[in-house]
Design an enzyme around this catalytic site. Structure first.
Site, PDB file in Angstrom:
ATOM      1  N   GLY A   1     -17.260 -11.651   8.015  1.00  0.00           N
ATOM      2  CA  GLY A   1     -16.883  -9.809   7.035  1.00  0.00           C
ATOM      3  C   GLY A   1     -17.247 -10.904   5.835  1.00  0.00           C
ATOM      4  N   SER A   2     -18.624 -11.871   5.509  1.00  0.00           N
ATOM      5  CA  SER A   2     -19.033 -12.394   4.475  1.00  0.00           C
ATOM      6  C   SER A   2     -19.867 -11.580   3.484  1.00  0.00           C
ATOM      7  CB  SER A   2     -19.967 -14.281   4.399  1.00  0.00           C
ATOM      8  OG  SER A   2     -21.046 -13.584   4.952  1.00  0.00           O
TER       9      SER A   2
ATOM     10  N   ILE B   1     -22.096  -0.144  19.047  1.00  0.00           N
ATOM     11  CA  ILE B   1     -23.036   0.195  19.262  1.00  0.00           C
ATOM     12  C   ILE B   1     -22.656   2.288  18.640  1.00  0.00           C
ATOM     13  CG2 ILE B   1     -24.679   1.822  19.974  1.00  0.00           C
ATOM     14  CD1 ILE B   1     -25.575  -1.201  21.592  1.00  0.00           C
ATOM     15  N   LEU B   2     -22.925   2.688  18.422  1.00  0.00           N
ATOM     16  CA  LEU B   2     -22.238   3.854  17.787  1.00  0.00           C
ATOM     17  C   LEU B   2     -23.205   4.674  18.231  1.00  0.00           C
ATOM     18  CD1 LEU B   2     -22.386   3.376  13.579  1.00  0.00           C
ATOM     19  CD2 LEU B   2     -20.056   3.011  15.205  1.00  0.00           C
TER      20      LEU B   2
ATOM     21  N   HIS C   1     -29.460  -7.509   9.134  1.00  0.00           N
ATOM     22  CA  HIS C   1     -29.640  -7.977  10.816  1.00  0.00           C
ATOM     23  C   HIS C   1     -29.744  -9.044  11.014  1.00  0.00           C
ATOM     24  CE1 HIS C   1     -30.996  -7.877  14.978  1.00  0.00           C
ATOM     25  NE2 HIS C   1     -31.664  -8.331  15.389  1.00  0.00           N
TER      26      HIS C   1
ATOM     27  N   ASP D   1     -31.336  -1.495  16.135  1.00  0.00           N
ATOM     28  CA  ASP D   1     -32.569  -2.563  15.249  1.00  0.00           C
ATOM     29  C   ASP D   1     -34.262  -1.301  15.086  1.00  0.00           C
ATOM     30  OD1 ASP D   1     -29.625  -3.986  14.981  1.00  0.00           O
ATOM     31  OD2 ASP D   1     -30.710  -5.291  16.422  1.00  0.00           O
TER      32      ASP D   1
HETATM   33  C1  GRF Z   1     -24.862 -11.398   9.450  1.00  0.00           C
HETATM   34  O1  GRF Z   1     -25.566 -12.466   9.752  1.00  0.00           O
HETATM   35  C2  GRF Z   1     -25.144 -10.239  10.244  1.00  0.00           C
HETATM   36  O2  GRF Z   1     -26.511 -10.128   9.879  1.00  0.00           O
HETATM   37  C3  GRF Z   1     -24.618 -10.203  11.679  1.00  0.00           C
HETATM   38  O3  GRF Z   1     -23.660 -10.317  12.082  1.00  0.00           O
HETATM   39  C4  GRF Z   1     -23.746 -11.277  10.760  1.00  0.00           C
HETATM   40  C5  GRF Z   1     -21.973 -10.849  10.136  1.00  0.00           C
HETATM   41  O4  GRF Z   1     -21.776 -11.624   9.112  1.00  0.00           O
HETATM   42  N1  GRF Z   1     -25.593  -8.421  11.371  1.00  0.00           N
HETATM   43  P1  GRF Z   1     -20.687 -11.562   8.442  1.00  0.00           P
HETATM   44  O5  GRF Z   1     -19.373 -11.018   9.058  1.00  0.00           O
HETATM   45  O6  GRF Z   1     -21.137 -10.699   7.184  1.00  0.00           O
HETATM   46  O7  GRF Z   1     -20.373 -13.139   7.383  1.00  0.00           O
END
Ligand code: GRF
Length: 192
Positions: free
Chosen positions: A20-21, A97-98, A114, A150
């Protein structure tokens, strides 16, 4: 995309599965004046997602849907999104996947980040692929979510140089830092 009127921000849900960063970063962004969105709901497919702690920290409603039966989960989720008046969805490390039906219902209102320079390296393990192929650049992309994985229209993309010493994890860290700049910039671009 609808223009902003007055001070009302667009009610947004963020879908996560992990750390969740990006979620934390989008929440911080949403609080500044120039943000067109507010974060009103956090959705996860697992109670183990570390990012769920930001719901408590920032006092944002959170809900977990297992997606084991994705039909049922998506139905309940749709009802919740309607009830909460959610108009925009940001996927941020969401590993489910939705369905076509769900995506069509929110056509043009779901975006994703992505960790590659799409259309290169759709799907998983993007950093190991880039290193294995001796690419000079990796990067990240914010794009609209469509029924093809994607593959939706690109909103913004940023390159990250791969150095000879980069490992998968050092590259992942570099790209993630770039993601944190890119996601808010893409949101601003959409609504401006
Ligand atoms: C990120 O690298 C994003 O591009 C990918 O999953 C990762 C999620 O990272 N879809 P975080 O959970 O937001 O830290």
């Amino acid at each position: 995309m609808e223009k902003l009127t007055g001070l009302k921000k667009i009610k947004t849900a963020v879908f996560i599965s992990g750390t969740g960063s990006n979620l934390k970063n989008i929440i911080s962004f949403s609080k500044i004046k120039k943000s067109p969105i507010s974060i009103d709901l956090i959705i996860s497919n697992t109670s183990y997602a570390k990012g769920l702690m930001y719901a408590d920290q920032f006092n944002i409603k959170k809900r977990i849907f297992s997606f084991k039966n994705s039909n049922i989960s998506e139905k309940k989720l749709s009802i919740l999104l309607k009830k909460e008046k959610i108009k925009f969805i940001c996927l941020a490390g969401f590993m489910k996947i939705l369905s076509q039906g769900f995506i069509k219902k929110f056509d043009g209102k779901i975006i994703n980040i992505h960790p590659s320079l799409l259309p290169k390296y759709k799907g998983l393990n993007t950093h190991s692929k880039a290193i294995k192929n001796k690419d000079r650049f990796a990067g990240c992309t914010v794009h609209y979510v469509t029924t093809k994985l994607d593959s939706g229209k690109i909103i913004l993309q940023k390159k990250v140089k791969i150095s000879v010493n980069d490992s998968i994890s050092s590259l992942a860290k570099k790209v993630l830092r770039r993601e944190h700049k890119l996601y808010p910039a893409a949101i601003i671009k959409i609504f401006n």
